[in-house]
Design an enzyme around this catalytic site. Structure first.
Site: not given
Ligand code: NAD
Length: 244
Positions: A188, A186, A101, A103, A212, A119, A146, A67
């Site tokens: 899945s 963006g 979603q 963070v 997407n 999330h 804590c 993290y």
């Molecule tokens: P996911 O990784 O499951 O899916 C990402 C989706 O974004 C895919 O369908 C992909 O095709 C699409 N994608 C990739 N690049 C793109 C772009 N430039 N424009 C449009 N679409 C694009 O992500 P999710 O559905 O958010 O779920 C995964 C989990 O991972 C969530 O719980 C999230 O909290 C966590 N997560 C968050 C981060 C962050 O905060 N940035 C990073 C990694 C994972």
């Protein structure tokens, strides 16, 4: 890609827009999605095995190192044109609720207000024992503790197998229940319960828009399915809206 006229008409007529974003929206800022390979030191680890309460109990040092790496990564990037376009869009419609979603806090850094963090937040610290948010943590410790009970602190994100914070769940449900246009951007559409929000919106009469790079399980259920990068398509949508 040309933005469909029907979508522009729907946006102009909309009273309440609801937007759900996922990690794809931050991909163009340089924040990797979980499905993408981890880089460097973390290549050998599967995020699905680090982002769980069990992994934290087993090896809190390892989970904190991961993290810290993610916090540094996000600290070093900037919101992209997709994040900024959503700020603009909020100013062009009567009401817009943004549920993410992600963070990483990039929507807020771009200027979005009242974001529902489904999330949690990467930069928040919570007591692993009591669940409360702790603002005065000594982060120089390998595993911060804590200040109230002395228990281990954990990052304030929702891990696999954990429930969505009640307030986020309620706020998201309220936003969805009154919306007439729902964007899924963006994401899945595989991670539940967030994936169910589009379905709930459709059932109560909202039109569904997906942006997407790829086809998702939601794609065939949408009214408008735009395939491409959110950092390109969202600014394009704003430009088209500006033209009468
Ligand atoms: P996911 O990784 O499951 O899916 C990402 C989706 O974004 C895919 O369908 C992909 O095709 C699409 N994608 C990739 N690049 C793109 C772009 N430039 N424009 C449009 N679409 C694009 O992500 P999710 O559905 O958010 O779920 C995964 C989990 O991972 C969530 O719980 C999230 O909290 C966590 N997560 C968050 C981060 C962050 O905060 N940035 C990073 C990694 C994972």
């Amino acid at each position: 890609m040309t933005i469909p006229k029907g979508l522009l008409d729907a946006l102009r007529a909309s009273q309440r827009v609801c937007v759900l974003t996922g990690s794809g929206v931050s991909a163009e800022s340089g924040v990797p999605a979980f499905r993408e390979a981890q880089t460097g030191l973390w290549e050998q680890y599967d995020p699905h095995e680090l982002a769980t309460p069990e992994a934290f109990q087993r090896d809190p040092q390892l989970v904190w190192r991961w993290y810290r790496w993610r916090r540094e990564l996000v600290d070093g990037v900037e919101p992209n044109p997709g994040h900024h376009a959503l700020v603009t869009l909020a100013g062009l419609v009567p009401e817009l609720t943004l549920i993410t979603q992600n963070v990483d806090g990039l929507h807020q850094r771009a200027g979005s207000d009242d974001v529902i963090e489904f999330h949690g937040n990467l930069f928040q610290n919570r007591c692993f024992v009591e669940g409360c948010v702790v603002d005065d943590a000594d982060l120089s410790l390998e595993v911060p503790v804590c200040s109230g009970c002395g228990g281990m602190l954990r990052p304030g994100v929702v891990w696999f197998g954990e429930s969505i914070p009640e307030s986020a769940m309620n706020d998201a449900a309220a936003a969805v229940s009154g919306c007439d246009l729902f964007f899924s951007i963006g994401t899945s559409a595989l991670v539940w319960p967030a994936a169910g929000l589009a379905d709930a919106a459709r059932q109560q009469g909202a039109s569904i828009v997906e942006i997407n790079l790829d086809v998702t399980p939601l794609s065939s259920e949408t009214n408008f399915c735009l395939q491409g990068k959110s950092g390109t398509l969202l600014p394009e949508l704003i430009d088209c809206l500006a033209v009468q």
